[in-house]
Design a protein around this motif. Structure first.
Motif, mmCIF file in Angstrom:
data_model
loop_
_atom_site.group_PDB
_atom_site.id
_atom_site.type_symbol
_atom_site.label_atom_id
_atom_site.label_comp_id
_atom_site.label_asym_id
_atom_site.label_seq_id
_atom_site.Cartn_x
_atom_site.Cartn_y
_atom_site.Cartn_z
ATOM 1 N N GLY A 12 0.821 -1.216 0.000
ATOM 2 C CA GLY A 12 0.000 0.000 0.000
ATOM 3 C C GLY A 12 0.849 1.258 0.000
ATOM 4 O O GLY A 12 1.946 1.279 -0.538
ATOM 5 N N ARG A 13 0.316 2.282 0.661
ATOM 6 C CA ARG A 13 0.946 3.607 0.612
ATOM 7 C C ARG A 13 2.361 3.615 1.165
ATOM 8 O O ARG A 13 3.279 4.118 0.541
ATOM 9 C CB ARG A 13 0.106 4.608 1.403
ATOM 10 N N ILE A 14 2.535 3.052 2.364
ATOM 11 C CA ILE A 14 3.861 3.177 3.001
ATOM 12 C C ILE A 14 4.874 2.243 2.349
ATOM 13 O O ILE A 14 6.085 2.489 2.410
ATOM 14 C CB ILE A 14 3.777 2.951 4.537
ATOM 15 N N ASP A 33 1.062 -8.979 -1.663
ATOM 16 C CA ASP A 33 -0.198 -8.347 -1.239
ATOM 17 C C ASP A 33 -1.329 -9.290 -1.620
ATOM 18 O O ASP A 33 -1.271 -9.933 -2.678
ATOM 19 C CB ASP A 33 -0.373 -6.983 -1.931
ATOM 20 N N LYS A 38 -2.234 -4.749 -6.558
ATOM 21 C CA LYS A 38 -1.289 -3.959 -5.761
ATOM 22 C C LYS A 38 0.091 -4.615 -5.752
ATOM 23 O O LYS A 38 1.106 -3.941 -5.886
ATOM 24 C CB LYS A 38 -1.805 -3.801 -4.334
ATOM 25 N N ASN A 73 -2.296 -2.783 10.663
ATOM 26 C CA ASN A 73 -1.822 -2.957 12.052
ATOM 27 C C ASN A 73 -2.146 -4.328 12.646
ATOM 28 O O ASN A 73 -1.306 -4.954 13.282
ATOM 29 C CB ASN A 73 -2.484 -1.921 12.972
ATOM 30 N N HIS A 76 0.226 -7.236 11.784
ATOM 31 C CA HIS A 76 1.680 -7.136 12.001
ATOM 32 C C HIS A 76 2.234 -8.334 12.774
ATOM 33 O O HIS A 76 3.313 -8.837 12.450
ATOM 34 C CB HIS A 76 2.021 -5.842 12.763
ATOM 35 N N GLU A 93 6.324 -2.145 10.577
ATOM 36 C CA GLU A 93 5.761 -0.782 10.615
ATOM 37 C C GLU A 93 5.087 -0.528 11.962
ATOM 38 O O GLU A 93 4.785 -1.444 12.712
ATOM 39 C CB GLU A 93 4.754 -0.596 9.465
ATOM 40 N N LYS A 94 4.852 0.724 12.228
ATOM 41 C CA LYS A 94 4.173 1.077 13.481
ATOM 42 C C LYS A 94 2.665 0.924 13.317
ATOM 43 O O LYS A 94 2.184 1.045 12.189
ATOM 44 C CB LYS A 94 4.530 2.513 13.895
ATOM 45 N N GLN A 122 9.949 6.486 13.639
ATOM 46 C CA GLN A 122 10.830 7.422 12.935
ATOM 47 C C GLN A 122 10.849 8.831 13.512
ATOM 48 O O GLN A 122 11.759 9.594 13.217
ATOM 49 C CB GLN A 122 10.494 7.459 11.430
ATOM 50 N N TRP A 164 -9.218 -0.618 5.819
ATOM 51 C CA TRP A 164 -9.083 -1.257 7.138
ATOM 52 C C TRP A 164 -8.978 -0.191 8.227
ATOM 53 O O TRP A 164 -9.209 -0.470 9.393
ATOM 54 C CB TRP A 164 -7.851 -2.170 7.149
ATOM 55 N N LYS A 165 -8.635 1.017 7.806
ATOM 56 C CA LYS A 165 -8.492 2.092 8.789
ATOM 57 C C LYS A 165 -9.867 2.428 9.356
ATOM 58 O O LYS A 165 -10.834 2.544 8.619
ATOM 59 C CB LYS A 165 -7.858 3.323 8.142
ATOM 60 N N TYR A 285 0.637 11.773 1.438
ATOM 61 C CA TYR A 285 -0.141 10.742 0.753
ATOM 62 C C TYR A 285 -1.194 11.353 -0.166
ATOM 63 O O TYR A 285 -2.223 10.748 -0.413
ATOM 64 C CB TYR A 285 -0.796 9.818 1.782
#
Ligand SMILES: NC(=O)c1ccc[n+]([C@@H]2O[C@H](COP(=O)([O-])OP(=O)(O)OC[C@H]3O[C@@H](n4cnc5c(N)ncnc54)[C@H](O)[C@@H]3O)[C@@H](O)[C@H]2O)c1
Length: 339
Positions: A12-14, A33, A38, A73, A76, A93-94, A122, A164-165, A285
């Motif tokens: 995805g984005r990150i 993915d 994607k 998230n 992970h 990732e966080k 970061q 998913w957010k 983004y």
């Protein structure tokens, strides 16, 4: 010269940011993915092989050194543990996970397999954050009395649409997705949190997200410092502020800007923080901005640790601590919706 081989889970984005920095620090071999387009798109852009399940990736790729986990998230833990069990180091990732027990299982998997697990944090590399950390470590500020963390961002309906957010299961909560970097700094600067009281509510995202869009929390640290957090994704139309103010025995300091990227105020006994280097820009983004884009430094440290045995900057233990503090806040929080 030996270069390290990487794979990315979640395209995805990150992931695009990871792919860019991997190319400066090693070689990207494969991406994965569950959404075929994607995976195919990132694979085509980077000249790598696409996989559509994590199991296939880990079964078929034998020359990976590090897996970058860039999935939602809530996945992970599963993706990191599978990658560690397959014998690879992991850069996660966080937030490291959205469950304290999962974080413990991830750390145990790393230890069992004798692999390293890096948790991305970061914001620690932001120039004013690094400068204030040094002041605290050297004792220049003296005893820390009290602190105020303000997280005033904007996330509108479009951000959460078909994503998913906003879901309890995969996102976990606003503190996990938007503000875990900020919570990490509380642990980094002031140590562990002992007691929390909190109120949260969903004011402007009813029917869009499963949890709060705003919250206030009062914290007592084991160090006896006290603090408050005021966070929201309802800043009107755009991100407004990400700031941390510290009141200490020998000084008052405020790190501000939109994402803790500027030194806004300093009044310190016999000391002035000199002009700081300009930091990186925010992750952009398109529709919205995130935290400062310091993934370059994350990858530099990762390679330095794995190749040269340097010290890890963002350990999994500290990743767990962030999740634990967020969990304490949510466990204490009274949801005032409906009142
Ligand atoms: N450090 C930072 O500044 C930063 C910035 C943005 C996002 N993030 C984190 O990165 C992660 C990804 O965020 P994003 O904004 O890129 O999300 P995204 O939705 O753009 O990307 C996630 C991708 O994971 C894929 N995916 C879902 N389930 C999968 C599975 N089982 N196997 C493989 N892939 C799967 C999705 O199809 C999607 O393409 C999140 O944990 C987020 O918190 C960190």
């Amino acid at each position: 010269m030996y270069h390290m081989n990487f794979a990315i889970i979640g395209c995805g984005r990150i992931a695009a940011r990871h792919a860019e920095h991997i190319q400066h620090n090693g070689k990207l071999l494969a991406v994965c993915d569950i959404v075929k387009e994607k995976a195919d798109q990132l694979a085509a852009a980077t000249g790598t092989k696409a996989y559509y399940t994590v199991d296939d990736l880990l079964k078929q790729e034998k020359n990976i050194d590090v897996v970058a986990v860039c999935s939602p998230n809530g996945l992970h833990a599963e993706h990191s543990i599978k990658s560690l069990n397959a014998g690879y180091h992991v850069l996660c990732e966080k937030p490291m996970a959205i469950d304290v027990i999962d974080c413990g299982e991830m750390i145990k998997a790393a230890e069992r397999n004798n692999r390293r697990l890096f948790a991305i944090k970061q914001n620690r590399f932001n120039p004013p954050v690094a400068a204030v950390k040094e002041l605290i470590e050297k004792g220049t500020l003296g005893k820390i009395y009290s602190i105020q963390l303000s997280c005033f961002w904007n996330r509108n309906a479009d951000y959460y649409l078909n994503s998913w957010k906003g879901t309890k299961e995969l996102d976990g909560g606003t503190l996990y997705t938007q503000f875990s970097h900020f919570i990490d700094l509380l642990y980094y600067f002031f140590g562990d949190v002992k007691t929390v009281k909190a109120f949260v509510n969903n004011y402007a995202h009813q029917g869009m997200i499963d949890f709060e869009d705003s919250g206030v929390a009062i914290l007592e640290f084991y160090s006896k410092a006290i603090g408050t957090i005021n966070y929201t994704v309802n800043a009107y139309q755009k991100n407004m502020e990400g700031s941390l103010t510290i009141f200490a025995e020998n000084g008052t300091v405020k790190i501000g800007g939109q994402y803790l990227n500027e030194l806004e105020y300093q009044s310190i006994k016999d000391f002035v923080i000199p002009d700081l280097p300009v930091g990186n820009k925010a992750n952009n983004y398109g529709q919205y901005q995130g935290s400062m884009s310091n993934h370059d430094k994350v990858y530099e440290n990762l390679v330095d640790v794995l190749k040269n045995g340097s010290a890890i900057n963002t350990s999994a233990f500290e990743g767990l601590k962030t999740v634990e503090i967020i969990d304490k806040i949510y466990s204490a929080a009274q949801f005032i919706s409906g009142k």
